[in-house]
Design a protein around this motif. Structure first.
Motif, PDB file in Angstrom:
ATOM      1  N   TRP A  53      29.675   6.046 -33.792  1.00 17.11           N
ATOM      2  CA  TRP A  53      28.890   5.203 -34.702  1.00 17.11           C
ATOM      3  C   TRP A  53      27.611   4.727 -34.023  1.00 17.11           C
ATOM      4  CZ3 TRP A  53      33.513   1.586 -36.356  1.00 17.11           C
ATOM      5  CH2 TRP A  53      34.352   2.305 -37.213  1.00 17.11           C
ATOM      6  N   TRP A  54      27.741   4.245 -32.796  1.00 15.86           N
ATOM      7  CA  TRP A  54      26.568   3.738 -32.095  1.00 15.86           C
ATOM      8  C   TRP A  54      25.587   4.869 -31.801  1.00 15.86           C
ATOM      9  CZ3 TRP A  54      24.035  -0.417 -31.854  1.00 15.86           C
ATOM     10  CH2 TRP A  54      23.104  -0.666 -30.846  1.00 15.86           C
ATOM     11  N   ALA A  55      26.092   6.032 -31.442  1.00 13.72           N
ATOM     12  CA  ALA A  55      25.227   7.170 -31.151  1.00 13.72           C
ATOM     13  C   ALA A  55      24.385   7.545 -32.362  1.00 13.72           C
ATOM     14  CB  ALA A  55      26.072   8.369 -30.701  1.00 13.72           C
ATOM     15  N   VAL A  56      25.037   7.678 -33.509  1.00 17.73           N
ATOM     16  CA  VAL A  56      24.298   8.128 -34.683  1.00 17.73           C
ATOM     17  C   VAL A  56      23.372   7.027 -35.203  1.00 17.73           C
ATOM     18  CG1 VAL A  56      25.982   7.474 -36.461  1.00 17.73           C
ATOM     19  CG2 VAL A  56      24.564   9.513 -36.769  1.00 17.73           C
ATOM     20  N   MET A  57      23.719   5.754 -35.019  1.00 16.35           N
ATOM     21  CA  MET A  57      22.806   4.675 -35.402  1.00 16.35           C
ATOM     22  C   MET A  57      21.541   4.718 -34.555  1.00 16.35           C
ATOM     23  SD  MET A  57      24.940   1.248 -36.442  1.00 16.35           S
ATOM     24  CE  MET A  57      25.991   1.158 -35.012  1.00 16.35           C
ATOM     25  N   THR A 110      15.717  18.077 -45.229  1.00 18.69           N
ATOM     26  CA  THR A 110      15.134  18.699 -44.041  1.00 18.69           C
ATOM     27  C   THR A 110      15.471  17.818 -42.848  1.00 18.69           C
ATOM     28  OG1 THR A 110      13.294  19.733 -45.214  1.00 18.69           O
ATOM     29  CG2 THR A 110      13.010  19.390 -42.867  1.00 18.69           C
ATOM     30  N   ALA A 111      16.050  18.390 -41.801  1.00 17.53           N
ATOM     31  CA  ALA A 111      16.448  17.614 -40.622  1.00 17.53           C
ATOM     32  C   ALA A 111      15.240  17.476 -39.693  1.00 17.53           C
ATOM     33  CB  ALA A 111      17.609  18.272 -39.901  1.00 17.53           C
ATOM     34  N   LEU A 112      14.532  16.359 -39.806  1.00 19.82           N
ATOM     35  CA  LEU A 112      13.304  16.173 -39.029  1.00 19.82           C
ATOM     36  C   LEU A 112      13.526  16.281 -37.523  1.00 19.82           C
ATOM     37  CD1 LEU A 112      10.283  15.589 -39.138  1.00 19.82           C
ATOM     38  CD2 LEU A 112      10.819  13.150 -39.266  1.00 19.82           C
ATOM     39  N   PRO A 113      14.561  15.663 -36.935  1.00 21.26           N
ATOM     40  CA  PRO A 113      14.752  15.796 -35.485  1.00 21.26           C
ATOM     41  C   PRO A 113      15.028  17.233 -35.037  1.00 21.26           C
ATOM     42  CG  PRO A 113      15.972  13.909 -36.333  1.00 21.26           C
ATOM     43  CD  PRO A 113      15.513  14.692 -37.518  1.00 21.26           C
ATOM     44  N   PHE A 144      29.751  12.238 -31.617  1.00 22.08           N
ATOM     45  CA  PHE A 144      29.631  12.199 -33.075  1.00 22.08           C
ATOM     46  C   PHE A 144      29.978  13.551 -33.691  1.00 22.08           C
ATOM     47  CE2 PHE A 144      26.803  13.039 -36.757  1.00 22.08           C
ATOM     48  CZ  PHE A 144      27.391  12.175 -37.664  1.00 22.08           C
ATOM     49  N   PHE A 145      29.549  14.633 -33.028  1.00 20.28           N
ATOM     50  CA  PHE A 145      29.850  15.957 -33.549  1.00 20.28           C
ATOM     51  C   PHE A 145      31.355  16.213 -33.545  1.00 20.28           C
ATOM     52  CE2 PHE A 145      25.502  17.062 -31.689  1.00 20.28           C
ATOM     53  CZ  PHE A 145      24.871  16.682 -32.858  1.00 20.28           C
ATOM     54  N   LEU A 146      32.036  15.763 -32.505  1.00 21.62           N
ATOM     55  CA  LEU A 146      33.487  15.930 -32.480  1.00 21.62           C
ATOM     56  C   LEU A 146      34.128  15.146 -33.615  1.00 21.62           C
ATOM     57  CD1 LEU A 146      36.126  16.925 -31.057  1.00 21.62           C
ATOM     58  CD2 LEU A 146      36.211  14.669 -30.035  1.00 21.62           C
ATOM     59  N   SER A 147      33.714  13.892 -33.785  1.00 17.05           N
ATOM     60  CA  SER A 147      34.295  13.085 -34.852  1.00 17.05           C
ATOM     61  C   SER A 147      33.992  13.696 -36.216  1.00 17.05           C
ATOM     62  CB  SER A 147      33.770  11.646 -34.786  1.00 17.05           C
ATOM     63  OG  SER A 147      32.378  11.601 -35.033  1.00 17.05           O
ATOM     64  N   ALA A 166      21.222  20.710 -40.386  1.00 17.01           N
ATOM     65  CA  ALA A 166      21.945  20.142 -39.233  1.00 17.01           C
ATOM     66  C   ALA A 166      22.031  18.623 -39.286  1.00 17.01           C
ATOM     67  CB  ALA A 166      21.360  20.644 -37.921  1.00 17.01           C
ATOM     68  N   LEU A 167      21.461  17.927 -38.295  1.00 15.08           N
ATOM     69  CA  LEU A 167      21.842  16.542 -38.007  1.00 15.08           C
ATOM     70  C   LEU A 167      21.731  15.584 -39.187  1.00 15.08           C
ATOM     71  CD1 LEU A 167      20.551  15.949 -34.396  1.00 15.08           C
ATOM     72  CD2 LEU A 167      22.885  16.105 -35.192  1.00 15.08           C
ATOM     73  N   ILE A 168      20.553  15.488 -39.795  1.00 16.67           N
ATOM     74  CA  ILE A 168      20.376  14.485 -40.835  1.00 16.67           C
ATOM     75  C   ILE A 168      21.282  14.770 -42.029  1.00 16.67           C
ATOM     76  CG2 ILE A 168      18.725  13.500 -42.473  1.00 16.67           C
ATOM     77  CD1 ILE A 168      18.378  12.572 -39.587  1.00 16.67           C
ATOM     78  N   MET A 169      21.454  16.049 -42.381  1.00 13.22           N
ATOM     79  CA  MET A 169      22.346  16.362 -43.490  1.00 13.22           C
ATOM     80  C   MET A 169      23.789  16.020 -43.146  1.00 13.22           C
ATOM     81  SD  MET A 169      23.998  19.397 -45.318  1.00 13.22           S
ATOM     82  CE  MET A 169      25.411  18.507 -44.736  1.00 13.22           C
ATOM     83  N   ILE A 170      24.158  16.208 -41.884  1.00 12.56           N
ATOM     84  CA  ILE A 170      25.523  15.875 -41.457  1.00 12.56           C
ATOM     85  C   ILE A 170      25.743  14.364 -41.518  1.00 12.56           C
ATOM     86  CG2 ILE A 170      27.103  15.909 -39.485  1.00 12.56           C
ATOM     87  CD1 ILE A 170      25.867  18.629 -38.754  1.00 12.56           C
ATOM     88  N   VAL A 171      24.737  13.596 -41.102  1.00 16.92           N
ATOM     89  CA  VAL A 171      24.823  12.137 -41.238  1.00 16.92           C
ATOM     90  C   VAL A 171      24.947  11.764 -42.710  1.00 16.92           C
ATOM     91  CG1 VAL A 171      23.579   9.978 -40.876  1.00 16.92           C
ATOM     92  CG2 VAL A 171      23.547  11.727 -39.098  1.00 16.92           C
ATOM     93  N   PHE A 172      24.117  12.376 -43.544  1.00 16.90           N
ATOM     94  CA  PHE A 172      24.136  12.136 -44.989  1.00 16.90           C
ATOM     95  C   PHE A 172      25.527  12.432 -45.560  1.00 16.90           C
ATOM     96  CE2 PHE A 172      23.305  13.256 -49.409  1.00 16.90           C
ATOM     97  CZ  PHE A 172      22.341  12.341 -49.807  1.00 16.90           C
ATOM     98  N   ALA A 173      26.092  13.586 -45.203  1.00 18.61           N
ATOM     99  CA  ALA A 173      27.405  13.970 -45.714  1.00 18.61           C
ATOM    100  C   ALA A 173      28.503  13.051 -45.193  1.00 18.61           C
ATOM    101  CB  ALA A 173      27.705  15.420 -45.339  1.00 18.61           C
TER     102      ALA A 173
END
Length: 422
Positions: free
Chosen positions: A74-78, A149-152, A284-287, A345-352
């Motif tokens: 949680w802290w990583a993705v925040m 679109t995953a900006l990072p 975060f990817f593992l979780s 990738a990342l932003i869409m995964i956070v979104f999902a």
């Protein structure tokens, strides 16, 4: 064996397996380390490793270990989302608002429509829509996942292509920045708790007042103090958004979006983003992988992922090509821009993840979206590289180099708004 030992074993696996696959498999051209980490998370999840080696999986990833890993994730993705918010520069987009608005609108709108259309069969089939979702929330959430679109990750891939400081790269970042802002606005709408609208309105009002005071504090603070205040501000904003019925990720994005990138040394911010990706985000990817589900059926999930991937890629390319025709881009530009903007990738995964947290989608839909995001990102470099080489060669041969070797865009803003594109 105690929880600490199991926790450390889990961390060792999380960091070792993806790195070994990436390094010794030489996957960097088609699968950067971050993509391999996501794939490793899926493999290490209950649907694959948990099914193949249930005893070993249960021995390491106990509920206590998973709870500890979740807090770190949680802290990583925040942190990651806040940094993305800080780096969101809308001023360049505003200066070229006609070009940027047309391109970003079509690049987001067309895949959103196609993705929403692809979501309709899933709504009508049991097992895909979450228990607490209304049909419009599910359709809009899946559609926006296809449009993201995953900006990072886009920045990471453009660095590999040596395109980040290029005028064409700067244009792409402007378009992606506008889409990134729209993504979070739509997410806030989807997850809004309509029974707590008053609390949410109060949060936004309080956020505006506190932001004004915090910005004044940041202007007066030294750079060292600004870095120290940053995690405090993040925690407060994330708490406020979650308390109000929005998701803490919305608060994390808002925490970064209201800050000026100029307040922080760019080199240190780049290092912070790199270190978060390297040291924290693999957890975060593992979780994320542990949340995948194949209960609906492996072929059904794969089929849904393929359908969403087609909607995502075709929609993004169609939207960008339409923008190119309207704005008079040169040959080959729309193809390069469209393929780069379809990176997920990342932003869409956070979104999902947020949609899954709010029970708007099920684990099966989450898995399909995750596979779609990975496939989308893995396609980018192999397809863009030859197209970019042809575009650069075409620009040089046609004599653009005599005026400005890097100005592949021509003078779009001059044609539509009286301002030269740099």
């Amino acid at each position: 064996m105690g929880i600490v030992e199991r926790y450390l074993i889990a961390l060792a696996i999380i960091f070792t397996v993806p790195w070994a696959l990436w390094r010794f498999g030489r996957t960097d051209r088609w699968a950067p380390l971050v993509v391999v980490q996501i794939l490793a998370g899926i493999v290490l999840g209950p649907g694959l490793l948990g099914r193949w080696f249930p005893e070993q999986h249960a021995f390491v990833l106990t509920p206590d270990v998973m709870q500890a890993l979740s807090g770190l994730a949680w802290w990583a993705v925040m942190l990651f989302v806040m940094i993305a918010g800080i780096e969101l520069d809308l001023r360049q987009a505003w200066r070229r608002r006609l070009e940027s608005g047309v391109t970003a609108g079509l690049a987001l709108g067309v895949p959103l429509l196609l993705g929403s259309a692809a979501a309709i069969p899933l709504v009508l089939t049991p097992g895909w829509m979450g228990a607490q979702a209304l049909p419009w929330q599910f359709v809009l959430g899946v559609g926006m996942s296809c449009a993201v679109t995953a900006l990072p990750i886009l920045l990471l891939l453009m660095d590999k292509l040596e395109l980040t400081r290029h005028p064409l790269g700067q244009r792409i970042l402007r378009y992606a920045s506008l889409d990134d802002l729209a993504i979070w606005a739509v997410l806030a709408l989807i997850v809004m708790d309509w029974e707590r609208v008053g609390r949410q309105a109060g949060f936004m009002l309080a956020f505006g007042v506190v932001t004004w005071a915090f910005r004044r504090l940041m202007v007066r603070a030294s750079e060292t103090d600004r870095w120290c205040l940053l995690p405090i501000w993040l925690a407060v904003c994330a708490f406020g958004a979650d308390w109000a019925g929005l998701h803490f990720m919305v608060g994390a994005f808002l925490a970064g979006a209201v800050l000026d990138a100029e307040w922080f040394d760019q080199r240190r911010m780049d290092l912070l983003r790199s270190h978060v990706l390297l040291v924290l985000m693999p957890v975060f990817f593992l979780s994320t992988g542990l949340r995948t589900s194949w209960d609906t059926g492996g072929w059904d999930v794969a089929g849904a992922a393929a359908l969403l991937l087609v909607a995502s890629v075709v929609g993004k390319l169609a939207g960008v090509h339409a923008a190119g025709r309207l704005l008079g881009w040169g040959p080959g530009e729309a193809s390069v821009i469209g393929w780069l903007l379809q990176t997920k990738a990342l932003i869409m995964i956070v979104f999902a993840n947020v949609l899954l947290d709010r029970h708007i989608i099920t684990g099966a839909t989450f898995t399909a979206l995750l596979l779609m995001a990975v496939g989308s990102t893995m396609l980018t470099i192999p397809i863009v590289e030859p197209r970019l080489a042809r575009l650069l060669g075409r620009a040089t041969r046609s004599g653009h180099a005599a005026v400005d070797r890097n100005d592949l865009a021509g003078d779009v803003a001059g044609a539509v708004g009286g301002e030269k594109v740099h």
